[in-house]
Design an enzyme around this catalytic site. Structure first.
Site, mmCIF file in Angstrom:
data_model
loop_
_atom_site.group_PDB
_atom_site.id
_atom_site.type_symbol
_atom_site.label_atom_id
_atom_site.label_comp_id
_atom_site.label_asym_id
_atom_site.label_seq_id
_atom_site.Cartn_x
_atom_site.Cartn_y
_atom_site.Cartn_z
ATOM 1 N N TYR A 80 -10.395 36.422 2.045
ATOM 2 C CA TYR A 80 -9.670 37.542 2.641
ATOM 3 C C TYR A 80 -10.595 38.737 2.825
ATOM 4 C CZ TYR A 80 -6.061 40.839 3.854
ATOM 5 O OH TYR A 80 -5.307 41.749 4.549
ATOM 6 N N PHE A 112 -9.168 50.806 33.552
ATOM 7 C CA PHE A 112 -8.755 49.435 33.255
ATOM 8 C C PHE A 112 -7.386 49.533 32.604
ATOM 9 C CE2 PHE A 112 -8.821 45.105 33.258
ATOM 10 C CZ PHE A 112 -8.225 44.670 32.097
ATOM 11 N N THR A 113 -6.519 48.594 32.873
ATOM 12 C CA THR A 113 -5.103 48.688 32.517
ATOM 13 C C THR A 113 -4.895 48.983 31.032
ATOM 14 O OG1 THR A 113 -5.135 46.288 32.266
ATOM 15 C CG2 THR A 113 -4.354 47.147 34.365
ATOM 16 N N ASP A 167 -17.390 50.508 27.311
ATOM 17 C CA ASP A 167 -16.574 49.301 27.251
ATOM 18 C C ASP A 167 -17.553 48.179 27.574
ATOM 19 O OD1 ASP A 167 -13.468 48.075 28.725
ATOM 20 O OD2 ASP A 167 -15.138 47.041 27.757
ATOM 21 N N LYS A 209 -14.861 37.713 26.635
ATOM 22 C CA LYS A 209 -15.624 37.577 27.882
ATOM 23 C C LYS A 209 -17.054 37.197 27.544
ATOM 24 C CE LYS A 209 -11.948 40.143 29.035
ATOM 25 N NZ LYS A 209 -10.927 40.485 28.047
ATOM 26 N N ARG A 222 -4.546 42.172 41.190
ATOM 27 C CA ARG A 222 -5.264 43.365 40.728
ATOM 28 C C ARG A 222 -5.084 44.455 41.791
ATOM 29 N NH1 ARG A 222 -6.596 43.373 35.438
ATOM 30 N NH2 ARG A 222 -4.326 43.496 35.756
ATOM 31 N N PHE A 272 2.594 44.268 35.025
ATOM 32 C CA PHE A 272 2.064 43.106 35.747
ATOM 33 C C PHE A 272 2.125 41.833 34.903
ATOM 34 C CE2 PHE A 272 -1.704 43.276 33.225
ATOM 35 C CZ PHE A 272 -1.843 44.626 32.935
HETATM 36 C C1 LIG Z 1 -13.142 45.640 31.011
HETATM 37 C C2 LIG Z 1 -12.102 45.234 30.020
HETATM 38 C C3 LIG Z 1 -11.332 44.076 30.214
HETATM 39 O O1 LIG Z 1 -11.554 43.304 31.293
HETATM 40 C C4 LIG Z 1 -10.338 43.725 29.249
HETATM 41 C C5 LIG Z 1 -9.480 42.583 29.400
HETATM 42 N N1 LIG Z 1 -9.572 41.887 30.514
HETATM 43 C C6 LIG Z 1 -8.821 40.869 30.902
HETATM 44 C C7 LIG Z 1 -7.593 40.384 30.154
HETATM 45 C C8 LIG Z 1 -6.458 41.159 30.744
HETATM 46 C C9 LIG Z 1 -6.100 42.350 30.145
HETATM 47 C C10 LIG Z 1 -5.096 43.118 30.708
HETATM 48 C C11 LIG Z 1 -4.477 42.703 31.890
HETATM 49 C C12 LIG Z 1 -4.856 41.508 32.474
HETATM 50 C C13 LIG Z 1 -5.866 40.734 31.913
HETATM 51 C C14 LIG Z 1 -9.115 40.290 32.206
HETATM 52 O O2 LIG Z 1 -8.509 39.285 32.571
HETATM 53 O O3 LIG Z 1 -9.993 40.859 32.921
HETATM 54 C C15 LIG Z 1 -10.179 44.579 28.118
HETATM 55 C C16 LIG Z 1 -9.135 44.310 27.051
HETATM 56 O O4 LIG Z 1 -9.639 43.275 26.240
HETATM 57 P P1 LIG Z 1 -8.649 42.197 25.580
HETATM 58 O O5 LIG Z 1 -8.019 41.434 26.687
HETATM 59 O O6 LIG Z 1 -9.551 41.358 24.704
HETATM 60 O O7 LIG Z 1 -7.626 42.966 24.774
HETATM 61 C C17 LIG Z 1 -10.973 45.700 27.983
HETATM 62 N N2 LIG Z 1 -11.918 46.018 28.929
#
Ligand SMILES: CC1=C(O)/C(=C\N=C(/Cc2ccccc2)C(=O)O)C(COP(=O)(O)O)=CN1
Length: 456
Positions: free
Chosen positions: A71, A123-124, A214, A257, A381, A448
């Site tokens: 843990y 970013f969302t 980021d 990623k 998007r 979305f």
């Molecule tokens: C630049 C960047 C990203 O692209 C990102 C996540 N991307 C995602 C996943 C996603 C997130 C929200 C809506 C649709 C798809 C992508 O499909 O592109 C996050 C959040 O990371 P997280 O998903 O691990 O929480 C932070 N920064």
């Protein structure tokens, strides 16, 4: 012909299930014409996201057996910590379950209600957490980023005049940090140049303003610096990444990623005080500060993935796949964001469906039509992802109305990409018959993900 054949061979495969057109018509209707609501088993080639969808290597799978599931004080945490310190250069690490976890912690710890956070396009989830903590997000990206036809090689760059104007307007003490994304997802996976990162650092240092990166696709960003920026040709990815990160005070990271894992993330900073605050908050939201919502095995796989992401032959083949798909679509004059970015082809749904208004949701329509045609899943998007203005309640109207074909790492082959191109072409040839969609269910947060639509 391709100078970048994959530097690996396939050892394990996962069967893909094909479907009929009537099965897909039924599936997309049951999913409310929202690709996020499709069942994976009904998807043939899944280009929804590159997040968490990469294939792990044999070494990463082996690493899963080395999970220290204590843990507190897991061996794998210290391995991850030293790996991130080595390659990203930050002093302190706080593990989180994924990028959103890190964004939540940074936003809560660093933002005071009434603050302003400038960044290179939104970013969302990043903007959501900034607004939830009481900040106003300001887009300070260069204008070219909003122009699908511009061939600027670094569309992710921050416009220094826009940043300076915001500082003059609200005052440096109201700006807790600049949020610098590398690459810029919503602009089409577009990179920032080293020169721009350096200039942002110099400007913010003059005002005592922090810079938080980021770093989600910062290794892909480093690849574009090597390929496109004078003075960086033939430099190792690791060297370029380290210099790039040196122009920031810390970072949030979605390991799903660049790090080639299915789950995981982290927050890192050079700021001792902020580290103490975030390290304390992490136990409220993510679990202990030595696991942050991950199993030990996940942290081991992520540490191994960091090293694998920095291999140039791998990165060249990864980016090469997106460029290959772009070349196929280019031959048919199909509209998409140029220059081709790092993790996806972003189809220009406005140009694809010129007869649809943005409020008929062209990008959502294209994603649904592409799925119905071939079982290929993509992601909207555009206006749906942009959500509503918190003040007016009206739809935000982003200039970019895009449908993203996101390529997972080390998963699909050239033959799959050939099929993707053919299906996009089939939709393009039938573009006149697209009728658009209307919202029939709209959730409050990040609509979305779960919104439902019906054809007009
Ligand atoms: C630049 C960047 C990203 O692209 C990102 C996540 N991307 C995602 C996943 C996603 C997130 C929200 C809506 C649709 C798809 C992508 O499909 O592109 C996050 C959040 O990371 P997280 O998903 O691990 O929480 C932070 N920064």
């Amino acid at each position: 012909r391709r100078s970048w054949a994959e530097p690996y061979k396939i050892k394990v495969v996962e069967p893909l299930r094909t479907t009929t057109r009537e099965e897909r018509d039924r599936a997309i209707a049951e999913a409310g014409w929202n690709t996020f609501l499709l069942h994976s088993r009904d998807v043939y080639i899944d280009l929804l996201t590159d997040s968490g969808t990469s294939a792990m290597s044999d070494r990463q799978w082996a690493g899963m057996m080395l999970g220290d599931e204590a843990y507190a004080g897991s061996v794998n945490f210290y391995r991850l910590e030293e790996t991130v310190q080595k390659y990203y250069g930050y002093k302190h690490l706080v593990p989180t379950h994924q990028g959103r976890g890190a964004e939540n912690l940074l936003s809560q710890a660093a933002i005071t209600p009434g603050d302003h956070v400038p960044g290179n396009m939104y970013f969302t989830t990043t903007r959501f957490h900034q607004e939830k903590a009481g900040a106003t997000f300001h887009d300070v990206i260069i204008d070219e980023a909003h122009d699908t036809a511009s061939l600027h090689p670094f569309k992710g760059n921050i416009d220094l005049d826009k940043l300076q104007a915001l500082i003059d307007e609200v005052g440096a003490d109201k700006i807790p940090y600049v949020c610098m994304a590398a690459t810029v997802n919503m602009a089409g996976g577009q990179p920032i140049s080293m020169e721009n990162a350096r200039a942002v650092r110099e400007l913010t240092d003059r005002h005592g303003i922090k810079v938080y990166l980021d770093a989600t696709r910062a290794v892909e960003n480093a690849y574009f610096i090597i390929e496109r920026e004078a003075g960086y040709a033939d430099k190792p990815l690791a060297e370029v990444l380290a210099e790039f990160c040196s122009y920031s005070d810390g970072a949030t990271m979605s390991g799903k990623k660049d790090h080639l894992v299915n789950i995981g993330g982290w927050f890192a900073t050079n700021d001792d005080e902020l580290f103490e605050e975030v390290r304390n908050l992490v136990v409220v939201y993510e679990g202990l500060h030595t696991y942050g919502g991950m199993a030990g095995r996940d942290m081991e796989a992520m540490a191994i993935g960091v090293e694998e992401s920095l291999d140039m032959p791998y990165m060249r083949s990864r980016i090469g796949q997106i460029q290959y798909l772009g070349e196929l679509l280019e031959r048919w004059d199909i509209p998409f964001v140029k220059p081709v970015g790092g993790h996806a082809i972003f189809l220009d749904a406005r140009a694809f469906y010129p007869h649809l208004d943005q409020e008929q949701f062209p990008a959502q329509t294209l994603a649904a039509n592409l799925y119905a045609d071939s079982g290929i899943r993509s992601m909207e998007r555009g206006i749906v992802s942009a959500g509503r203005d918190p003040e007016t309640g009206e739809h935000r109207h982003p200039k970019l109305e895009l449908t993203r074909l996101t390529i997972p790492r080390r998963v699909y082959t050239q033959a799959h990409l050939d099929l993707v191109a053919e299906s996009v072409k089939a939709c393009f040839d039938a573009h006149d018959s697209a009728t658009g969609l209307r919202l029939v269910y709209e959730p409050k947060y990040l609509r979305f993900f779960q919104a439902r639509f019906e054809p007009l």
